[in-house]
Design a protein around this motif. Structure first.
Motif, mmCIF file in Angstrom:
data_model
loop_
_atom_site.group_PDB
_atom_site.id
_atom_site.type_symbol
_atom_site.label_atom_id
_atom_site.label_comp_id
_atom_site.label_asym_id
_atom_site.label_seq_id
_atom_site.Cartn_x
_atom_site.Cartn_y
_atom_site.Cartn_z
ATOM 1 N N ASN A 60 36.216 49.301 23.753
ATOM 2 C CA ASN A 60 36.841 48.416 24.730
ATOM 3 C C ASN A 60 35.775 47.909 25.698
ATOM 4 N N ASP A 61 35.354 46.655 25.532
ATOM 5 C CA ASP A 61 34.287 46.192 26.427
ATOM 6 C C ASP A 61 34.807 45.241 27.500
ATOM 7 N N MET A 62 36.124 45.328 27.740
ATOM 8 C CA MET A 62 36.676 44.496 28.801
ATOM 9 C C MET A 62 36.355 45.099 30.182
ATOM 10 N N LEU A 63 36.095 44.204 31.113
ATOM 11 C CA LEU A 63 35.808 44.614 32.485
ATOM 12 C C LEU A 63 37.043 44.358 33.348
ATOM 13 N N SER A 64 37.493 45.354 34.070
ATOM 14 C CA SER A 64 38.596 45.151 35.017
ATOM 15 C C SER A 64 38.009 45.029 36.410
ATOM 16 N N VAL A 65 38.323 43.935 37.077
ATOM 17 C CA VAL A 65 37.842 43.777 38.451
ATOM 18 C C VAL A 65 39.021 43.988 39.394
ATOM 19 N N VAL A 66 38.902 44.971 40.266
ATOM 20 C CA VAL A 66 39.993 45.300 41.185
ATOM 21 C C VAL A 66 39.664 44.777 42.577
ATOM 22 N N ILE A 67 40.560 43.971 43.125
ATOM 23 C CA ILE A 67 40.321 43.408 44.464
ATOM 24 C C ILE A 67 41.509 43.694 45.377
ATOM 25 N N GLY A 117 40.591 47.983 31.317
ATOM 26 C CA GLY A 117 39.290 47.730 30.704
ATOM 27 C C GLY A 117 38.522 48.994 30.372
ATOM 28 N N GLY A 118 37.419 48.830 29.624
ATOM 29 C CA GLY A 118 36.541 49.947 29.303
ATOM 30 C C GLY A 118 35.714 50.354 30.513
ATOM 31 N N CYS A 119 35.620 49.429 31.474
ATOM 32 C CA CYS A 119 34.969 49.768 32.733
ATOM 33 C C CYS A 119 35.620 48.934 33.825
ATOM 34 N N CYS A 120 35.427 49.335 35.063
ATOM 35 C CA CYS A 120 36.051 48.563 36.138
ATOM 36 C C CYS A 120 35.097 48.428 37.314
ATOM 37 N N VAL A 121 35.270 47.371 38.060
ATOM 38 C CA VAL A 121 34.468 47.134 39.263
ATOM 39 C C VAL A 121 35.434 46.909 40.422
ATOM 40 N N CYS A 122 35.150 47.532 41.565
ATOM 41 C CA CYS A 122 35.950 47.273 42.767
ATOM 42 C C CYS A 122 35.160 46.365 43.678
ATOM 43 N N MET A 123 35.792 45.391 44.247
ATOM 44 C CA MET A 123 35.073 44.546 45.197
ATOM 45 C C MET A 123 36.007 44.008 46.276
ATOM 46 N N ASP A 124 35.430 43.564 47.386
ATOM 47 C CA ASP A 124 36.219 43.023 48.487
ATOM 48 C C ASP A 124 36.577 41.571 48.218
ATOM 49 N N PRO A 174 34.204 39.613 28.813
ATOM 50 C CA PRO A 174 35.671 39.638 28.753
ATOM 51 C C PRO A 174 36.205 40.399 29.961
ATOM 52 N N TYR A 175 37.174 39.835 30.662
ATOM 53 C CA TYR A 175 37.589 40.484 31.906
ATOM 54 C C TYR A 175 39.076 40.351 32.174
ATOM 55 N N GLU A 176 39.552 41.187 33.075
ATOM 56 C CA GLU A 176 40.865 40.999 33.699
ATOM 57 C C GLU A 176 40.648 41.188 35.195
ATOM 58 N N LEU A 177 41.490 40.512 35.982
ATOM 59 C CA LEU A 177 41.371 40.631 37.429
ATOM 60 C C LEU A 177 42.646 41.272 37.945
ATOM 61 N N VAL A 181 38.365 34.206 44.225
ATOM 62 C CA VAL A 181 38.787 34.610 42.883
ATOM 63 C C VAL A 181 38.206 33.672 41.826
ATOM 64 N N ARG A 182 38.234 32.361 42.116
ATOM 65 C CA ARG A 182 37.672 31.408 41.145
ATOM 66 C C ARG A 182 36.170 31.609 41.004
ATOM 67 N N ARG A 183 35.525 31.977 42.119
ATOM 68 C CA ARG A 183 34.079 32.218 42.055
ATOM 69 C C ARG A 183 33.798 33.412 41.128
ATOM 70 N N VAL A 184 34.581 34.480 41.277
ATOM 71 C CA VAL A 184 34.401 35.651 40.419
ATOM 72 C C VAL A 184 34.619 35.272 38.955
ATOM 73 N N MET A 185 35.705 34.523 38.698
ATOM 74 C CA MET A 185 36.015 34.164 37.315
ATOM 75 C C MET A 185 34.928 33.274 36.731
ATOM 76 N N GLY A 186 34.385 32.392 37.573
ATOM 77 C CA GLY A 186 33.313 31.511 37.117
ATOM 78 C C GLY A 186 32.095 32.315 36.681
ATOM 79 N N VAL A 187 31.709 33.269 37.519
ATOM 80 C CA VAL A 187 30.529 34.087 37.223
ATOM 81 C C VAL A 187 30.731 34.868 35.925
ATOM 82 N N LEU A 188 31.919 35.471 35.774
ATOM 83 C CA LEU A 188 32.181 36.298 34.598
ATOM 84 C C LEU A 188 32.258 35.453 33.340
#
Ligand code: UDP
Ligand code: MG
Length: 315
Positions: free
Chosen positions: A2-9, A86-93, A34-37, A21-28
């Motif tokens: 599972n190489d999806m990244l989960s971004v938790v905000i 996701g297989g990994c997750c990132v938390c951000m403000d 592959p990601y979910e927000l 949010v659009r900036r994050v999606m643009g970068v990814l």
């Protein structure tokens, strides 16, 4: 794998959420990740939830979660991380003080180099209020001394592998401190450095009271040194007592017992305050035990919208 990244905000009374949010999606998207927000509305009283649902209706990759009231950032993070698939997750403000441009590097370190925790570490802030910086530095030094956890310049901006995430989730405490807990679990870890950006919109949600609470919570969660301190103070005063005891007896037998009034007052004041402080410290720990013993959930979900579909309220 599972190489999806989960971004938790976590989001609390923020404005123009879509910009970030659009900036994050643009970068990814540019980095081909592959990601979910997961956007968690922490009981906002402004129109944050409407902004979030609009986004969730527009993009399949966005999951929106609303908590039933303001539970605080820690609980909002828990809600988001529990929902992460996701297989990994990132938390951000949400205020983009954690620059999303750093995420592809974190993801690369996870995917290609096999690190299980990638911590975002703040480069020294130059513009910070000196009083705030002094308080923060003292706090981190104290915490390091008492609990051996070094959180200097650490942030909640970090990537956790699924294994690390599960280990974190299995910790039963209800009162969480994400930064400390995700350091405590260990695993193969590395750091990436980032510059803290100025807040993009709105104002900081932390009050001085909130920061003090966080500091007390962090220290009492990771260290029982303050409890031992009571004993140390006690011993110190015992020695003091013995000296005074001998002196008082000597005075009595020498027939000079009237004097020493000042000493009595001073002693009363010192002993009184030390006892009060120590009762307070014990009280803080008892409060924590009491709160954990109640076993209440870390958060309550009011609504959850997944990629445009509305799920029933759960949990
Ligand atoms: N936040 C939250 N619940 C709260 C307070 C803050 O979810 O009760 C969120 C907030 O929306 C933001 C993040 O936590 O996404 C960090 O908050 P803030 O920027 O106010 O903190 P600072 O950057 O000053 O530490
Ligand atoms: Mg901020």
């Amino acid at each position: 794998m599972n190489d999806m990244l989960s971004v938790v905000i976590p989001i609390y009374n923020e404005e123009r959420i879509a910009v970030g949010v659009r900036r994050v999606m643009g970068v990814l998207a540019d980095a081909g990740i592959p990601y979910e927000l997961i956007l968690v509305d922490d009981g906002s009283v402004n129109d944050s939830w409407n902004q979030i649902t609009d986004l969730a209706n527009e993009y399949d990759a966005i999951t929106a979660i609303a908590l039933s009231r303001n539970f605080g950032k820690e609980s909002a993070l828990c809600a988001g991380l529990d929902a992460a698939e996701g297989g990994c997750c990132v938390c951000m403000d949400s205020d983009m003080q954690h620059p999303p441009e750093v995420i592809p590097e974190m993801y690369r370190l996870w995917k290609e180099e096999g690190y299980e925790v990638v911590e975002g570490v703040k480069n020294a802030r130059t513009k910070e209020n000196p009083v705030y910086r002094f308080c923060a530095n003292t706090f981190y030094k104290l915490l390091k001394k008492m609990s051996d956890i070094d959180l200097r310049n650490a942030s909640d901006f970090r990537l956790l592998d699924r294994k690390a995430l599960e280990a974190w989730r299995e910790m039963p405490e209800k009162n969480t401190f994400f930064r400390g807990m995700s350091t405590w679990i260990g695993f193969r870890r590395t750091q990436v450095f980032f510059d803290v950006a100025e807040r993009e919109t709105g104002t900081s949600k932390w009050s001085a009271k909130g920061l003090v609470e966080l500091a007390v919570n962090a220290i009492t969660s990771y260290s029982s040194v303050p409890l031992y301190m009571s004993t140390c103070f006690g011993l110190l005063f015992l020695i003091f007592f013995l000296v005074m005891f001998i002196q008082t007896l000597y005075m009595k037998f020498a027939g000079q017992a009237q004097s020493g009034f000042t000493t009595v007052i001073i002693l009363q004041l010192i002993i009184g305050s030390v006892i009060m402080i120590n009762i307070g410290i014990i009280g803080i720990y008892i409060k924590k035990i009491y709160e954990e013993a109640k076993g209440r959930p870390r958060y309550i979900i009011r609504r959850k919208i997944k990629g445009g579909r509305r799920d029933e309220p759960s949990e």
